[in-house]
Motif scaffolding. Structure first.
Motif, PDB file in Angstrom:
ATOM      1  N   VAL A  41       0.843  -1.209   0.000  1.00 26.46           N
ATOM      2  CA  VAL A  41       0.000   0.000   0.000  1.00 26.46           C
ATOM      3  C   VAL A  41       0.878   1.259   0.000  1.00 26.46           C
ATOM      4  O   VAL A  41       0.509   2.281  -0.570  1.00 26.46           O
ATOM      5  N   PHE A  42       2.045   1.152   0.596  1.00 23.60           N
ATOM      6  CA  PHE A  42       2.922   2.313   0.730  1.00 23.60           C
ATOM      7  C   PHE A  42       4.052   2.338  -0.309  1.00 23.60           C
ATOM      8  O   PHE A  42       4.862   3.267  -0.307  1.00 23.60           O
ATOM      9  N   GLN A  43       4.090   1.312  -1.177  1.00 19.14           N
ATOM     10  CA  GLN A  43       5.160   1.261  -2.172  1.00 19.14           C
ATOM     11  C   GLN A  43       5.123   2.491  -3.060  1.00 19.14           C
ATOM     12  O   GLN A  43       4.063   2.887  -3.526  1.00 19.14           O
ATOM     13  N   TRP A  44       6.260   3.065  -3.298  1.00 22.66           N
ATOM     14  CA  TRP A  44       6.446   4.235  -4.157  1.00 22.66           C
ATOM     15  C   TRP A  44       5.738   5.484  -3.640  1.00 22.66           C
ATOM     16  O   TRP A  44       5.493   6.417  -4.385  1.00 22.66           O
ATOM     17  N   SER A  45       5.426   5.489  -2.378  1.00 22.62           N
ATOM     18  CA  SER A  45       4.725   6.658  -1.842  1.00 22.62           C
ATOM     19  C   SER A  45       5.690   7.711  -1.315  1.00 22.62           C
ATOM     20  O   SER A  45       5.266   8.689  -0.705  1.00 22.62           O
ATOM     21  N   ALA A  46       6.986   7.469  -1.574  1.00 25.05           N
ATOM     22  CA  ALA A  46       8.026   8.432  -1.192  1.00 25.05           C
ATOM     23  C   ALA A  46       7.881   8.791   0.284  1.00 25.05           C
ATOM     24  O   ALA A  46       7.881   7.909   1.121  1.00 25.05           O
ATOM     25  N   GLU A  47       7.729  10.050   0.583  1.00 19.73           N
ATOM     26  CA  GLU A  47       7.650  10.458   1.984  1.00 19.73           C
ATOM     27  C   GLU A  47       6.211  10.619   2.457  1.00 19.73           C
ATOM     28  O   GLU A  47       5.965  11.153   3.536  1.00 19.73           O
ATOM     29  N   ASP A  48       5.264  10.164   1.637  1.00 17.54           N
ATOM     30  CA  ASP A  48       3.856  10.243   2.001  1.00 17.54           C
ATOM     31  C   ASP A  48       3.531   9.155   3.013  1.00 17.54           C
ATOM     32  O   ASP A  48       3.312   8.005   2.667  1.00 17.54           O
ATOM     33  N   VAL A  49       3.518   9.509   4.272  1.00 16.31           N
ATOM     34  CA  VAL A  49       3.210   8.519   5.306  1.00 16.31           C
ATOM     35  C   VAL A  49       1.794   8.700   5.855  1.00 16.31           C
ATOM     36  O   VAL A  49       1.384   7.974   6.752  1.00 16.31           O
ATOM     37  N   VAL A  50       1.072   9.654   5.294  1.00 15.20           N
ATOM     38  CA  VAL A  50      -0.321   9.843   5.698  1.00 15.20           C
ATOM     39  C   VAL A  50      -1.143   8.706   5.098  1.00 15.20           C
ATOM     40  O   VAL A  50      -0.924   8.300   3.957  1.00 15.20           O
ATOM     41  N   CYS A  51      -2.076   8.171   5.861  1.00 15.67           N
ATOM     42  CA  CYS A  51      -2.770   6.982   5.370  1.00 15.67           C
ATOM     43  C   CYS A  51      -4.250   7.191   5.067  1.00 15.67           C
ATOM     44  O   CYS A  51      -4.925   6.246   4.657  1.00 15.67           O
ATOM     45  N   GLU A  52      -4.773   8.410   5.225  1.00 16.78           N
ATOM     46  CA  GLU A  52      -6.221   8.602   5.033  1.00 16.78           C
ATOM     47  C   GLU A  52      -6.709   8.142   3.664  1.00 16.78           C
ATOM     48  O   GLU A  52      -7.741   7.498   3.559  1.00 16.78           O
ATOM     49  N   ASN A  53      -5.962   8.466   2.620  1.00 19.15           N
ATOM     50  CA  ASN A  53      -6.415   8.092   1.274  1.00 19.15           C
ATOM     51  C   ASN A  53      -6.130   6.625   0.940  1.00 19.15           C
ATOM     52  O   ASN A  53      -6.482   6.159  -0.136  1.00 19.15           O
ATOM     53  N   LYS A  54      -5.478   5.930   1.858  1.00 16.39           N
ATOM     54  CA  LYS A  54      -5.159   4.512   1.652  1.00 16.39           C
ATOM     55  C   LYS A  54      -5.930   3.624   2.620  1.00 16.39           C
ATOM     56  O   LYS A  54      -5.718   2.415   2.663  1.00 16.39           O
ATOM     57  N   LEU A  55      -6.810   4.230   3.385  1.00 17.90           N
ATOM     58  CA  LEU A  55      -7.404   3.514   4.510  1.00 17.90           C
ATOM     59  C   LEU A  55      -8.218   2.285   4.108  1.00 17.90           C
ATOM     60  O   LEU A  55      -8.186   1.267   4.814  1.00 17.90           O
ATOM     61  N   ASN A  56      -8.919   2.335   2.993  1.00 17.04           N
ATOM     62  CA  ASN A  56      -9.702   1.162   2.577  1.00 17.04           C
ATOM     63  C   ASN A  56      -8.809  -0.038   2.304  1.00 17.04           C
ATOM     64  O   ASN A  56      -9.103  -1.164   2.719  1.00 17.04           O
ATOM     65  N   LYS A  57      -7.696   0.193   1.607  1.00 15.17           N
ATOM     66  CA  LYS A  57      -6.769  -0.902   1.308  1.00 15.17           C
ATOM     67  C   LYS A  57      -6.060  -1.370   2.575  1.00 15.17           C
ATOM     68  O   LYS A  57      -5.843  -2.582   2.759  1.00 15.17           O
ATOM     69  N   ILE A  58      -5.703  -0.417   3.450  1.00 15.01           N
ATOM     70  CA  ILE A  58      -5.066  -0.775   4.717  1.00 15.01           C
ATOM     71  C   ILE A  58      -6.010  -1.652   5.548  1.00 15.01           C
ATOM     72  O   ILE A  58      -5.596  -2.675   6.109  1.00 15.01           O
ATOM     73  N   ARG A  59      -7.281  -1.263   5.623  1.00 10.94           N
ATOM     74  CA  ARG A  59      -8.274  -2.062   6.376  1.00 10.94           C
ATOM     75  C   ARG A  59      -8.309  -3.499   5.865  1.00 10.94           C
ATOM     76  O   ARG A  59      -8.313  -4.456   6.644  1.00 10.94           O
ATOM     77  N   GLU A  60      -8.348  -3.629   4.535  1.00  6.31           N
ATOM     78  CA  GLU A  60      -8.452  -4.956   3.923  1.00  6.31           C
ATOM     79  C   GLU A  60      -7.232  -5.815   4.235  1.00  6.31           C
ATOM     80  O   GLU A  60      -7.345  -6.980   4.641  1.00  6.31           O
ATOM     81  N   GLU A  61      -6.045  -5.252   4.038  1.00  8.55           N
ATOM     82  CA  GLU A  61      -4.821  -6.046   4.224  1.00  8.55           C
ATOM     83  C   GLU A  61      -4.524  -6.293   5.699  1.00  8.55           C
ATOM     84  O   GLU A  61      -4.046  -7.380   6.057  1.00  8.55           O
TER      85      GLU A  61
END
Ligand SMILES: [Mg+2]
Length: 113
Positions: A41-61
């Motif tokens: 989920v965080f691959q290639w996200s550089a220094e973007d450690v904020v997770c709000e826009n990734k939360l659906n995928k984070i929940r699933e995994e």
């Protein structure tokens, strides 16, 4: 972890007769693979450690990881609450608040203040 949640995961497995496939080795592999999917989920996200826009995928995994942890604990006859409690106790000894507060050093590097 509530017993209802654990029972729901185990029922899903048992309804499909999958326990026969759930040996500790394959479950450990599955935990690692799902953890890698969480990391993806965080691959290639550089220094973007904020997770709000990734939360659906984070929940699933994250749920996939926890589900396999429940199955692993069942396969090994371990009580998740008990082993997590024991680990927190051990970590309390390794990382005493007076040495570790606000300090991200590994326990072997912690020094008296
Ligand atoms: Mg997954």
């Amino acid at each position: 972890m509530t017993q209802d949640t654990i029972n729901e995961v185990l029922k899903f497995r048992d309804d499909r007769d999958w326990k026969q496939f759930h040996n500790p080795k394959d479950l450990a592999i599955s935990i690692s693979l799902e953890a890698a999917e969480l990391l993806e989920v965080f691959q290639w996200s550089a220094e973007d450690v904020v997770c709000e826009n990734k939360l659906n995928k984070i929940r699933e995994e994250l749920a996939d990881v926890v589900n396999y942890c429940i199955l692993m604990a069942d396969a090994c006859g371990l009580d998740l609450d008990e082993i997590v409690h024991e680990k927190v106790q051990l970590n309390n000894e390794k990382y005493p608040v007076e040495k570790a507060f606000g300090n991200k050093e590994k326990y072997t590097e912690l020094k008296d203040k």
